[in-house]
Design an enzyme around this catalytic site. Structure first.
Site, PDB file in Angstrom:
ATOM      1  N   THR A 125      14.148   3.967 -32.208  1.00  0.00           N
ATOM      2  CA  THR A 125      15.547   3.598 -32.435  1.00  0.00           C
ATOM      3  C   THR A 125      15.698   2.536 -33.526  1.00  0.00           C
ATOM      4  O   THR A 125      14.934   1.583 -33.586  1.00  0.00           O
ATOM      5  CB  THR A 125      16.154   3.063 -31.121  1.00  0.00           C
ATOM      6  OG1 THR A 125      15.991   4.059 -30.125  1.00  0.00           O
ATOM      7  CG2 THR A 125      17.627   2.747 -31.282  1.00  0.00           C
ATOM      8  N   GLY A 130      21.690   5.206 -34.977  1.00  0.00           N
ATOM      9  CA  GLY A 130      22.422   5.765 -33.843  1.00  0.00           C
ATOM     10  C   GLY A 130      21.623   6.802 -33.088  1.00  0.00           C
ATOM     11  O   GLY A 130      20.426   6.638 -32.891  1.00  0.00           O
ATOM     12  N   SER A 131      22.307   7.882 -32.693  1.00  0.00           N
ATOM     13  CA  SER A 131      21.644   8.865 -31.846  1.00  0.00           C
ATOM     14  C   SER A 131      20.825   9.885 -32.622  1.00  0.00           C
ATOM     15  O   SER A 131      20.163  10.721 -32.032  1.00  0.00           O
ATOM     16  CB  SER A 131      22.680   9.603 -30.988  1.00  0.00           C
ATOM     17  OG  SER A 131      23.171   8.733 -30.004  1.00  0.00           O
ATOM     18  N   ILE A 156      13.531  -2.084 -28.435  1.00  0.00           N
ATOM     19  CA  ILE A 156      12.191  -1.546 -28.191  1.00  0.00           C
ATOM     20  C   ILE A 156      11.582  -2.201 -26.941  1.00  0.00           C
ATOM     21  O   ILE A 156      11.204  -3.372 -26.963  1.00  0.00           O
ATOM     22  CB  ILE A 156      11.275  -1.751 -29.427  1.00  0.00           C
ATOM     23  CG1 ILE A 156      11.942  -1.161 -30.671  1.00  0.00           C
ATOM     24  CG2 ILE A 156       9.907  -1.116 -29.161  1.00  0.00           C
ATOM     25  CD1 ILE A 156      12.390   0.287 -30.559  1.00  0.00           C
ATOM     26  N   ILE A 336      30.464   1.561   0.347  1.00  0.00           N
ATOM     27  CA  ILE A 336      30.195   1.589   1.789  1.00  0.00           C
ATOM     28  C   ILE A 336      29.846   0.189   2.294  1.00  0.00           C
ATOM     29  O   ILE A 336      30.188  -0.185   3.409  1.00  0.00           O
ATOM     30  CB  ILE A 336      29.070   2.617   2.090  1.00  0.00           C
ATOM     31  CG1 ILE A 336      29.632   4.027   1.939  1.00  0.00           C
ATOM     32  CG2 ILE A 336      28.467   2.402   3.484  1.00  0.00           C
ATOM     33  CD1 ILE A 336      28.590   5.125   1.887  1.00  0.00           C
ATOM     34  N   GLY A 338      31.169  -2.457   1.160  1.00  0.00           N
ATOM     35  CA  GLY A 338      32.343  -3.304   1.025  1.00  0.00           C
ATOM     36  C   GLY A 338      32.030  -4.547   0.205  1.00  0.00           C
ATOM     37  O   GLY A 338      31.207  -4.512  -0.718  1.00  0.00           O
ATOM     38  N   GLU A 362      17.658   7.045 -24.279  1.00  0.00           N
ATOM     39  CA  GLU A 362      16.919   8.304 -24.458  1.00  0.00           C
ATOM     40  C   GLU A 362      17.884   9.488 -24.581  1.00  0.00           C
ATOM     41  O   GLU A 362      17.679  10.548 -23.999  1.00  0.00           O
ATOM     42  CB  GLU A 362      15.884   8.501 -23.349  1.00  0.00           C
ATOM     43  CG  GLU A 362      14.763   7.500 -23.527  1.00  0.00           C
ATOM     44  CD  GLU A 362      13.457   7.907 -22.887  1.00  0.00           C
ATOM     45  OE1 GLU A 362      12.787   7.003 -22.414  1.00  0.00           O
ATOM     46  OE2 GLU A 362      13.110   9.100 -22.883  1.00  0.00           O
ATOM     47  N   GLY A 363      18.925   9.282 -25.378  1.00  0.00           N
ATOM     48  CA  GLY A 363      19.948  10.298 -25.580  1.00  0.00           C
ATOM     49  C   GLY A 363      21.059  10.106 -24.565  1.00  0.00           C
ATOM     50  O   GLY A 363      20.858  10.323 -23.371  1.00  0.00           O
ATOM     51  N   GLU A 366      26.442  12.240 -23.726  1.00  0.00           N
ATOM     52  CA  GLU A 366      27.120  13.089 -24.720  1.00  0.00           C
ATOM     53  C   GLU A 366      26.098  13.852 -25.551  1.00  0.00           C
ATOM     54  O   GLU A 366      26.275  15.046 -25.846  1.00  0.00           O
ATOM     55  CB  GLU A 366      28.017  12.224 -25.617  1.00  0.00           C
ATOM     56  CG  GLU A 366      29.214  11.604 -24.886  1.00  0.00           C
ATOM     57  CD  GLU A 366      28.846  10.501 -23.885  1.00  0.00           C
ATOM     58  OE1 GLU A 366      27.817   9.828 -24.087  1.00  0.00           O
ATOM     59  OE2 GLU A 366      29.582  10.320 -22.898  1.00  0.00           O
TER      60      GLU A 366
END
Lengths: 378, 249
Positions: A125, A130-131, A156, A336, A338, A362-363, A366
């Site tokens: 990355t 970006g992706s 990283i 649950i 509360g 990791e993606g 979307e």
């Protein structure tokens, strides 16, 4: 336990469950509260042989099947998300070598990594990419007997304590994805690798992520495979990595559901346990169903691991569904509980914070949908 | 020297035990089973003796159903060298097991037999003692320390009111107590390697032992639920209750 596992693998998972409940669970809250780097468990994980459990026996691993590895990661994540994150980042690094490197480099790095003596990091990355990793700006240009590596990477995992970092960079800037190559960078051995402070994150606070910048010389023998094969290696590694991400999300969700079930049995309102109310029973039933579905998709993808076939769609199904379902399961589990669920006396808020990143890294969800849709329409 | 370690497959100590509806016993269907924790301590002690150079070979033996093989594998993964499974689906009682173990001892000629002091399922605490009697060997039960010498073993025993150390002539029987050691976790590579270690399969008939139960279970019941406690307003009331109701003061 999965029917895919043979008796040794079942014994392995049993032992990991036992180790996790005795060693990982008691430290998990403090790792989160104090942002302690989960590498504090590295000696114990190494002694158990967990640091190399993704590798074949020839490289110091134990040759687990895909489904067994899935179950192992799920068990560790159920105990401590941060530890699972640190561990699977190490797996991304060793898996890169396993799938992309020549024999000499594998023999030099993998046995020590499997024994937990060397910690790995996976650096794909970048701040500006970006992706789409093919947009990366880092470059590796021929320089004497090796390469001059320049660029920066972000988020990283493990980098701050890593003994080796698998860095992806362009050896041919004009060739797009086909111009990407991968290199082993050993920060302690060379000049010019700067690793920043760990990021302050919402969850997985013991799975530290770092920014890195490089301006360093890397010997040619540290290149993984041929020039230009890096992108293909990365995509194969991420097919595996997404199963591990799915396994982690499922593990944390399992812990959240287990907590919700015990709480529903114990907590009494108006003289009866809250589990006797139908509204709450249906929440638990939905969660258990979604958890089973997440696990089924994870195992479906995991069965294809190591067969040589690409299985991006299966691994995208598993990652997308598990990360989204786990979020819903943990959210219901907190509901649950509360008001108590919102306090740090209970692990529910930690589970939820830890799980948020699974829909992103990791993606993102979307991107997983894009992978699935492309595969449908191609 | 060889060390023989008998191990038993029992209901896992973390499992909440449920009595069968008809009261004939405990429900074992789909319940996690593990090695008896005292036997794990026995395996660990044997491994430590081998690591200290005082023993060469460790043999684990189990009398029980086919699945007891998994229990043997656990011992092999911890570090035992080979296993013997004496396969029977009968309910095993201490005397039958001790008789089989006597035959195994006669075949294998170990210098030391280390057993758990009792199994956490039936809590009999008899097998080790019966085996010692059948063999005519010395026994050191409830060991919290085992010190192996030349031809002798010093066993520190946990007895009521303190510790007692006995010196036994080898060969001998030792049964382990909780504080003897903390068993290691078998590492994942060792679990995988354990499948390559040999396990001999035998039957009680091979040893000429009749394992038919000598005892009859009349009924099995849950322990009575604990009564709720009582809140007292002050110390005076507490003292009064302890004096008048509980009669402990």
């Amino acid at each position: 336990m999965s029917v895919d596992l043979n008796s040794e693998e079942q014994a392995v998972i049993g032992q990991i469950e036992r180790f996790s409940s005795k060693v990982l669970v008691p430290a998990a809250a403090e790792i989160d509260a104090k942002s302690r780097f989960a590498t504090l468990h590295r000696p114990a994980l190494a002694e158990m042989g967990i640091m190399g459990m993704n590798l074949p026996e020839a490289y110091g691993g134990i040759g687990l099947s895909g489904p067994a590895l899935y179950c192992a990661v799920e068990a560790i994540a159920a105990a401590c998300g941060s530890t699972a994150s640190m561990l699977t980042a190490h797996f991304l690094a060793t898996d890169s070598l396993l799938l992309g490197a020549d024999e000499a480099l594998k023999q030099r790095i993998l046995p020590a990594a499997a024994a937990g003596e060397a910690l790995g990091a996976f650096a794909l990355t970048e701040p500006m990419a970006g992706s789409n990793p093919a947009d990366m700006r880092s470059t590796a240009t021929r320089d004497g007997d090796g390469y001059r590596l320049k660029g920066s990477k972000c988020f990283i995992s493990n980098a701050g304590e890593a003994d080796f970092i698998v860095v992806y960079a362009k050896t041919d800037s004009a060739a797009g994805a086909r111009g990407v190559s991968a290199f082993v960078v050993e920060p302690a051995r060379i000049e010019g690798v700067e690793i920043g402070r760990p990021e302050e994150t919402m969850g997985l606070r013991g799975g530290h992520v770092f920014p890195i910048s490089f301006d360093c010389h890397v010997p040619a023998e540290n290149r993984l495979g041929d020039e230009g094969t890096g992108f293909r290696t990365a995509m194969k590694v991420l097919d595996n990595g997404r199963i591990e991400v799915a396994a982690q999300a499922t593990g944390i969700a399992r812990a959240a559901l287990d907590a919700a079930v015990s709480y529903a049995r114990e907590r009494e309102v108006g003289g009866q346990p809250i589990g006797s109310f139908q509204g709450l029973q249906w929440m638990l039933a939905d969660s258990a169903t979604e958890l089973a579905a997440a696990r089924a998709l994870g195992l479906q993808a995991a069965r294809k691991r190591g067969t040589g076939a690409r299985y991006s769609r299966d691994s995208a199904f598993a990652k997308l569904y598990a990360s989204e379902a786990a979020w819903r399961i943990a959210d219901r589990a907190l509901q649950i509980h509360g008001g108590y669920g919102y306090t740090r006396d209970f692990p529910l808020e930690r589970y939820l914070r830890d799980l948020r990143i699974f829909r992103i890294y990791e993606g993102s969800s979307e991107i997983q949908r894009t992978i699935i849709a492309r595969d449908l329409l191609s | 020297m060889k060390i023989l370690v008998p191990v038993k497959r029992v209901i896992d100590y973390n499992v909440k035990v449920r009595v069968k509806a008809d009261g004939t016993g405990v429900d074992l269907a789909n319940v996690k089973m593990s090695m008896n924790p005292f036997d794990e301590i026995a395996v660990e002690e044997a491994i430590r003796l081998r690591e200290a150079g005082k023993a060469e070979e460790i043999i684990v033996v189990s009398v029980g159903p086919q699945q007891a093989q998994e229990t043997l594998r656990t011992g092999l993964a911890m570090g035992a060298d080979r296993g013997i499974l004496v396969k029977t689906d009968a309910t095993t009682e201490p005397l039958a097991v001790a008789k089989i173990l006597k035959k195994v001892v006669e075949e294998e000629q170990p210098g030391l037999v280390i057993l758990g002091k009792q199994a956490i399922d039936d809590d009999c605490n008899q097998t080790g003692q019966m085996l010692a009697a059948l063999l005519g060997w010395s026994q050191g039960t409830f060991a919290s320390k085992v010190d192996l010498g030349e031809g002798t073993v010093d066993v520190t025993r946990e007895v009521d009111g303190g510790l007692q150390t006995v010196k036994l002539k080898l060969p001998a029987i030792v049964t382990t107590d909780l504080r003897l050691n903390e068993p290691r976790y078998a590492s994942l590579p060792n679990i995988m390697k354990a499948k390559k270690k040999p396990i001999d399969e035998k039957s009680p008939e091979d040893y000429g032992v009749d394992v038919a139960p000598r005892l009859e279970v009349l009924k099995t019941v849950e322990p009575p639920a604990r009564q709720a406690g009582v809140k007292v307003a002050d110390v005076a009331e507490l003292v009064a209750k302890l004096k008048n109701e509980a009669g402990v003061l």
